[in-house]
Design a protein around this motif. Structure first.
Motif, PDB file in Angstrom:
ATOM      1  N   UNK A   1     -12.505  -4.190  -7.873  1.00 47.55           N
ATOM      2  CA  UNK A   1     -12.417  -3.314  -9.307  1.00 47.55           C
ATOM      3  C   UNK A   1     -11.050  -2.580  -9.450  1.00 47.55           C
ATOM      4  N   UNK A   2     -10.539  -2.098  -8.513  1.00 48.26           N
ATOM      5  CA  UNK A   2      -9.196  -1.376  -8.763  1.00 48.26           C
ATOM      6  C   UNK A   2      -8.125  -2.128  -8.864  1.00 48.26           C
TER       7      UNK A   2
ATOM      8  N   UNK B   1       0.763  -1.163   0.036  1.00 48.62           N
ATOM      9  CA  UNK B   1      -0.116   0.049  -0.032  1.00 48.62           C
ATOM     10  C   UNK B   1       0.806   1.259   0.032  1.00 48.62           C
ATOM     11  N   UNK B   2       2.197   0.898   0.098  1.00 47.73           N
ATOM     12  CA  UNK B   2       2.950   2.318   0.244  1.00 47.73           C
ATOM     13  C   UNK B   2       3.700   2.608  -1.295  1.00 47.73           C
TER      14      UNK B   2
ATOM     15  N   UNK C   1      -1.082   6.691  -1.391  1.00 50.49           N
ATOM     16  CA  UNK C   1      -2.474   5.999  -1.710  1.00 50.49           C
ATOM     17  C   UNK C   1      -3.447   6.208  -0.868  1.00 50.49           C
ATOM     18  N   UNK C   2      -3.287   6.294   0.426  1.00 51.78           N
ATOM     19  CA  UNK C   2      -4.145   6.763   1.422  1.00 51.78           C
ATOM     20  C   UNK C   2      -4.826   8.048   1.169  1.00 51.78           C
TER      21      UNK C   2
ATOM     22  N   UNK D   1      -4.540  -1.543 -10.458  1.00 44.93           N
ATOM     23  CA  UNK D   1      -3.834  -0.698  -9.450  1.00 44.93           C
ATOM     24  C   UNK D   1      -3.829  -1.191  -8.213  1.00 44.93           C
ATOM     25  N   UNK D   2      -2.595  -1.834  -8.132  1.00 45.17           N
ATOM     26  CA  UNK D   2      -2.258  -2.724  -6.913  1.00 45.17           C
ATOM     27  C   UNK D   2      -2.140  -1.946  -5.807  1.00 45.17           C
ATOM     28  N   UNK D   3      -1.583  -0.638  -5.946  1.00 47.73           N
ATOM     29  CA  UNK D   3      -1.335   0.257  -4.843  1.00 47.73           C
ATOM     30  C   UNK D   3      -2.292   0.556  -4.088  1.00 47.73           C
ATOM     31  N   UNK D   4      -3.253   1.173  -4.719  1.00 48.48           N
ATOM     32  CA  UNK D   4      -4.721   1.730  -4.122  1.00 48.48           C
ATOM     33  C   UNK D   4      -5.551   0.256  -3.641  1.00 48.48           C
TER      34      UNK D   4
END
Lengths: 293, 436
Positions: A254-255, A39-40, A57-58, A261-264
């Protein structure tokens, strides 16, 4: 009053909990750790390169008003699914419990829907409510009601709630039914002799005695509605119309799998992890106090 | 009889493992089921039977999105196939993945194909061609939207089925007449974003996104909230409100309504031909996609949808020769012409189109050439080459959501498209960040 078992030495207890620890580590701690780490970053889909973005991302997610709306949608959805799966289950369990003959048959029949996978349940309900060929929507049309969950967000929400709750009624029914059997007959008979009618007995005696089961089911159902309803939503609405049935879990999918979009996606699962964690803590801290074991 | 041959083959293969080893296996992952799946299988079998050096193994990996996901996941696990089918919206994702894909033109040339990149139809190959003019993937199934007409429904509503429907102005009048004539479903559509925004933009020669629709760089922004698009969606929103346009869903759900004879007009891919011709029990007809008279440079040309075949990195040289040989086989004129005639997908070479014409197919099946004409009538422009946008599958999802806002009357077309631009641009910025 509490019974405590103590072990001599440490080897046996460690051995006994090892399988559970191992399973938790492999299937929970490791992936959760991976999600937090990922997530970073903003990685490219193929894993060829990735950019470190810290909490970017957050920031991106929480700045997105559609993501924030999705929390509200999830809350509405979860509350509705929990209520719609627990209340009918309790009602059916009480009814089945009163039967003297044939309760086994009812019990078996009522458990069947639980064997249907969520995605399949979604397709079944979709067929019944299909705007073109659905049986139910056809009857509704005859009654003068124009059913169109493809464009009407409220109807879409109603449909995914019913489809998600349906199979769950069976599961809840099983637990309620077992708990009802455990209610001591003597207490109920005493109340009956005192002149308490059925519903009165139910409210003042049975329901409080069911509270541990009810609490357990509440926690389990909330977790279910958060995580396991994906199949139903995917088959029936894909999160639409507009964003009316896009719950948090569906957005993770969905993301991550549509948008690559693996980060999000990882950031969202981290948020989800925190939300469900907090919710469970909240339930144990505040609701459990009112549960009598 | 067949069984015994297979049995004999199995035995002989079992007895001669050396012979089996000599065949280099080429994995091919695709997204086709049903009739299309059978046709793909037939192509593969024909190729395998035509030579003995390579053996292509085809496997179905779910729908387009799932196939792409499977390919990506496999690449991450170093188990990728040699050839992966990727739908057109995944093109930017694949092009950005420099170390994961090998340009198709290279692989095909190495396998001895006399590849003349100019022999491919411009509007078809343009979608998959790098800015330097190299074809990075082989167009496999390409289609373009057209207007399908249910002649019986037109007649039943008292509208002349031969009425001119080449412009949306005329369609507007026809829809009004159909509605007045008692038709409950004058117009349905499939793939709303593809047809009513992406193709609408190209057809009127207005940009869908900046930087030549993303061809010139990843720092692109959506421009779908322009005048032409908003005007079209406003008109459609009004039709939806008046019950002249019936919304059935985000994908091609409307096809079921049209094929059952419930709707008069249907905007759908030219590849709808296979399904409509086999199921429709009414007189149907293909017309060119309508355009707005006087808007932009309409009619420019429409753009394609469908998929192309990508060659993935990380395999042996010998295997790439096999992959190249298979791609050369697929692009050969005969195979293309047959594919075009069986499916309604566009031929990828002008030669295949000529061969089809020469065989008298267009005369026997009127309207099947309309898609080809519509694509090739004009030299493509920067606005009509295609689209190359990152996260495009997801952006289409956003567009679908916003369009639903228009059809339900919750939003005006301008509000909806402004919102789609804002949300889509945020995803484009993330894609840019991931592929810096």
């Amino acid at each position: 009053m509490e019974k405590r078992v103590t072990f001599k030495g440490w080897l046996l207890p460690v051995l006994l909990i090892a399988p559970q620890v191992l399973i938790s580590a492999v299937f929970f701690f490791y992936p959760a750790g991976q999600a937090i780490w990922q997530s970073l970053f903003i990685p490219d889909p193929f894993g060829l390169s990735s950019q470190f973005v810290g909490l970017g991302n957050f920031e991106f997610l929480l700045g997105d008003k559609f993501y924030r709306t999705s929390f509200l949608t999830t809350a509405t959805f979860s509350i509705l699914v929990t209520l719609c799966s627990m209340i009918p289950a309790l009602f059916l369990a009480v009814m089945a419990d009163r039967l003297i003959k044939g309760s086994g048959v009812y019990r078996t029949l009522l458990i069947w829907p639980y064997a249907v996978a969520p995605a399949v349940a979604g397709v079944l309900w979709l067929f019944m409510f299909n705007t073109r060929v659905g049986v139910v929507s056809w009857y509704l049309g005859n009654l003068g009601y124009d059913w169109n969950h493809v464009l009407n967000g409220g109807e879409a929400m109603g449909l995914v709630v019913v489809a998600s709750a349906w199979g769950r009624i069976s599961y809840n029914f099983l637990f309620f039914f077992a708990a009802l059997q455990a209610v001591p007959k003597s207490v109920i008979e005493a109340a009956a002799i005192d002149g308490a009618r059925f519903w009165r007995r139910f409210w003042t005696i049975v329901l409080p005695l069911l509270s541990p089961t009810t609490f357990f089911l509440l926690v389990v159902n909330v977790v279910y509605s958060f995580f396991e309803t994906f199949g139903v939503i995917h088959t029936i609405t894909s999160g639409g119309p507009q964003q009316s049935t896009t719950v948090l879990v569906y957005k993770v999918f969905a993301d991550g799998f549509v948008g690559q979009d693996l980060g999000s996606s990882s950031a969202q699962s981290v948020i989800l992890l925190v939300v469900v964690g907090l919710l469970t803590v909240f339930q144990f801290k505040f609701i459990e106090k009112r549960v009598h074991y | 009889m067949k069984k015994s041959i297979i049995g004999a083959l199995a035995v002989s293969t079992f007895l001669s493992p050396v012979a089996a080893m000599a065949e280099t296996e080429v994995q091919f992952w695709h997204a086709f089921t049903g009739r299309l799946g059978e046709l793909v299988k037939a192509q593969v079998e024909e190729f395998n039977a035509s030579q003995s050096d390579y053996k292509v193994v085809e496997s179905h990996k779910g729908n387009y999105s799932e196939t792409l996901n499977a390919g990506i996941a496999a690449f991450r696990a170093k188990e990728q196939p040699h050839i992966l089918m990727v739908f057109e919206v995944g093109t930017a994702t694949m092009m950005a993945a420099k170390g994961a894909v090998r340009p198709a033109h290279e692989v095909m040339a190495q396998a001895g194909g006399a590849l003349d990149q100019d022999s491919y139809i411009g509007a078809v190959k343009g979608y998959y061609t790098s800015t330097e003019g190299d074809m990075l993937s082989l167009p496999f199934n390409a289609s373009t939207p057209v207007l399908w007409v249910n002649r019986d429904a037109m007649e039943a509503a008292g509208v002349d089925p031969d009425t001119d429907l080449s412009t949306w102005q005329n369609v507007d009048a026809a829809l009004t007449a159909l509605k007045a004539g008692g038709e409950d479903c004058p117009l349905v559509t499939a793939w709303q974003s593809w047809i009513h925004l992406e193709n609408l933009s190209a057809y009127h020669d207005v940009p869908f996104a900046s930087k030549d629709n993303g061809f010139a760089g990843v720092d692109t922004e959506l421009m779908l909230n322009g005048e032409a698009q908003v005007a079209h969606l406003t008109a459609m929103g009004q039709w939806a409100k008046d019950g002249k346009f019936i919304y059935t869903g985000r994908r091609n759900e409307g096809g079921a309504n049209f094929r059952a004879g419930e709707c008069a007009l249907f905007t759908e891919s030219s590849a709808g031909y296979a399904g409509i011709s086999s199921e429709a029990e009414f007189a149907f007809e293909v017309r060119p996609l309508p355009y707005w008279e006087g808007v932009g440079n309409a009619p420019q040309n429409t753009i394609i949808g469908g998929a192309s075949l990508w060659v993935m990195e990380g395999h042996e040289d010998e295997e790439y020769k096999g992959a190249g040989a298979f791609l050369n086989f697929l692009s050969s004129s005969d195979v293309q012409a047959k594919w075009h005639q069986d499916t309604g997908y566009l031929p990828i070479t002008a030669e295949a189109s000529e061969a089809t014409k020469a065989a008298g197919f267009y005369d026997a099946n009127p309207g099947t050439d309309i898609a080809v004409i519509q694509m090739t009538a004009n030299e493509t422009t920067a606005n009509s080459n295609g689209l190359r946008l990152g996260s495009f599958d997801q952006i289409r999802g956003i567009i679908d959501e916003e369009l639903e806002g228009i059809w339900s009357g919750d939003k005006t077309a301008q509000e909806a498209m402004d919102s789609a631009k804002e949300r889509g641009d945020a995803l484009l910025r993330r894609f840019e960040a991931a592929n810096r």
